[in-house]
Design an enzyme around this catalytic site. Structure first.
Site, PDB file in Angstrom:
ATOM      1  N   LYS A  86      -1.486 -38.788  39.558  1.00 43.49           N
ATOM      2  CA  LYS A  86      -2.558 -38.207  40.375  1.00 43.49           C
ATOM      3  C   LYS A  86      -3.879 -38.123  39.618  1.00 43.49           C
ATOM      4  O   LYS A  86      -4.909 -38.580  40.109  1.00 43.49           O
ATOM      5  CB  LYS A  86      -2.198 -36.795  40.851  1.00 43.49           C
ATOM      6  CG  LYS A  86      -1.060 -36.687  41.793  1.00 43.49           C
ATOM      7  CD  LYS A  86      -0.811 -35.249  42.207  1.00 43.49           C
ATOM      8  CE  LYS A  86      -0.615 -34.278  41.080  1.00 43.49           C
ATOM      9  NZ  LYS A  86       0.571 -34.452  40.267  1.00 43.49           N
ATOM     10  N   ARG A 107      -0.697 -26.615  46.367  1.00 44.65           N
ATOM     11  CA  ARG A 107       0.615 -26.687  45.706  1.00 44.65           C
ATOM     12  C   ARG A 107       1.728 -26.039  46.512  1.00 44.65           C
ATOM     13  O   ARG A 107       2.883 -26.074  46.114  1.00 44.65           O
ATOM     14  CB  ARG A 107       0.554 -26.026  44.332  1.00 44.65           C
ATOM     15  CG  ARG A 107      -0.278 -26.823  43.359  1.00 44.65           C
ATOM     16  CD  ARG A 107      -0.286 -26.162  41.999  1.00 44.65           C
ATOM     17  NE  ARG A 107      -1.125 -26.921  41.100  1.00 44.65           N
ATOM     18  CZ  ARG A 107      -0.702 -27.454  39.974  1.00 44.65           C
ATOM     19  NH1 ARG A 107       0.542 -27.292  39.594  1.00 44.65           N
ATOM     20  NH2 ARG A 107      -1.519 -28.142  39.216  1.00 44.65           N
ATOM     21  N   ARG A 162       4.052 -39.489  27.516  1.00 51.22           N
ATOM     22  CA  ARG A 162       2.762 -38.808  27.400  1.00 51.22           C
ATOM     23  C   ARG A 162       2.867 -37.659  26.392  1.00 51.22           C
ATOM     24  O   ARG A 162       1.972 -37.465  25.575  1.00 51.22           O
ATOM     25  CB  ARG A 162       2.350 -38.291  28.786  1.00 51.22           C
ATOM     26  CG  ARG A 162       1.005 -37.620  28.833  1.00 51.22           C
ATOM     27  CD  ARG A 162       0.616 -37.282  30.251  1.00 51.22           C
ATOM     28  NE  ARG A 162       1.488 -36.265  30.828  1.00 51.22           N
ATOM     29  CZ  ARG A 162       1.480 -35.925  32.112  1.00 51.22           C
ATOM     30  NH1 ARG A 162       0.679 -36.530  32.963  1.00 51.22           N
ATOM     31  NH2 ARG A 162       2.279 -34.985  32.553  1.00 51.22           N
ATOM     32  N   ARG A 190       3.151 -33.207  22.250  1.00 52.44           N
ATOM     33  CA  ARG A 190       3.615 -32.024  22.986  1.00 52.44           C
ATOM     34  C   ARG A 190       5.133 -32.009  23.016  1.00 52.44           C
ATOM     35  O   ARG A 190       5.753 -32.776  23.747  1.00 52.44           O
ATOM     36  CB  ARG A 190       3.061 -32.036  24.404  1.00 52.44           C
ATOM     37  CG  ARG A 190       1.575 -31.815  24.450  1.00 52.44           C
ATOM     38  CD  ARG A 190       1.058 -31.856  25.862  1.00 52.44           C
ATOM     39  NE  ARG A 190       1.821 -30.958  26.719  1.00 52.44           N
ATOM     40  CZ  ARG A 190       1.604 -30.837  28.017  1.00 52.44           C
ATOM     41  NH1 ARG A 190       0.688 -31.556  28.602  1.00 52.44           N
ATOM     42  NH2 ARG A 190       2.316 -30.000  28.739  1.00 52.44           N
ATOM     43  N   ARG A 250      10.445 -28.815  35.854  1.00 57.49           N
ATOM     44  CA  ARG A 250       9.138 -28.858  36.524  1.00 57.49           C
ATOM     45  C   ARG A 250       9.219 -29.681  37.804  1.00 57.49           C
ATOM     46  O   ARG A 250       8.590 -29.340  38.806  1.00 57.49           O
ATOM     47  CB  ARG A 250       8.077 -29.433  35.588  1.00 57.49           C
ATOM     48  CG  ARG A 250       7.676 -28.436  34.515  1.00 57.49           C
ATOM     49  CD  ARG A 250       6.762 -28.972  33.453  1.00 57.49           C
ATOM     50  NE  ARG A 250       5.694 -29.824  33.914  1.00 57.49           N
ATOM     51  CZ  ARG A 250       5.144 -30.776  33.159  1.00 57.49           C
ATOM     52  NH1 ARG A 250       5.580 -31.002  31.944  1.00 57.49           N
ATOM     53  NH2 ARG A 250       4.155 -31.508  33.627  1.00 57.49           N
TER      54      ARG A 250
END
Length: 187
Positions: A13, A88, A127, A133, A144
């Site tokens: 997105k 959301r 990513r 991360r 998630r």
């Protein structure tokens, strides 16, 4: 063009919104960026949000909607916008529709980027590794994605019922996906 991009984490997105911003010459509005900007600017809504976040709570839909209304009142959105990260949940979708009706700027399109779960996990893990991360391990990513499926996925049906939703295959090169999105947009 007034556009909402929907899709689970890792669907592209944000990447596609940045590309569409250039292609369509309209601003990309990310609610996360908007929230950080309002807090940094010390606006009344930003100060409210900062207080909420300092307590470790989620910023309310009311505060987010107020920030969004303020942003949509700025001159650079006169020809449209791309919303990324909002709505959301169903309450936010209904609130967005009400806000846009109030300001006379109904949505032109909602694009859902479809990407399979295994590829989403792979994309986010890649990513996370590139950005250092460690919190984006496959288990947390799957959690998630479950939150997305429980809370955000019903928004897809909301916009489908209103005739504004288009589903686009989010798998392929950046150019291929951008081409599918732009082809799917109303003329």
């Amino acid at each position: 063009m007034r556009l909402v991009l929907l899709g689970p984490p890792g669907s592209g997105k944000g990447t596609q919104a940045a590309r569409l911003k250039e292609t369509l010459s309209i601003p990309h509005i990310s609610t996360g960026d908007l929230l950080r900007a309002e807090v940094a600017a010390g606006t009344p809504l930003g100060l409210q949000a900062k207080e909420v976040m300092a307590r470790g709570d989620l910023v309310s839909d009311e505060i987010l909607l107020g920030m969004l209304e303020s942003r949509l009142g700025q001159a650079d959105v006169a020809n449209g916008f791309i919303l990324d990260g909002y709505p959301r949940n169903l309450a936010q979708a209904a609130a967005l529709d009400s806000l846009l009706a109030k300001i006379g700027q109904p949505l032109d399109a909602v694009v859902q980027l479809d990407v399979g779960t295994d590829l989403l996990v792979e994309r986010i893990a890649g990513r996370a590794k590139a950005e250092g991360r460690e919190d984006d391990n496959p288990e947390s990513v799957r959690k998630r994605l479950q939150v997305y499926n429980d809370s955000t996925a019903p928004v897809i049906g909301y916009f489908a019922d209103r005739g504004t939703l288009t589903r686009v295959d989010g798998v392929g090169s950046l150019e291929e996906v951008l081409g599918r999105i732009t082809t799917a947009l109303p003329r």
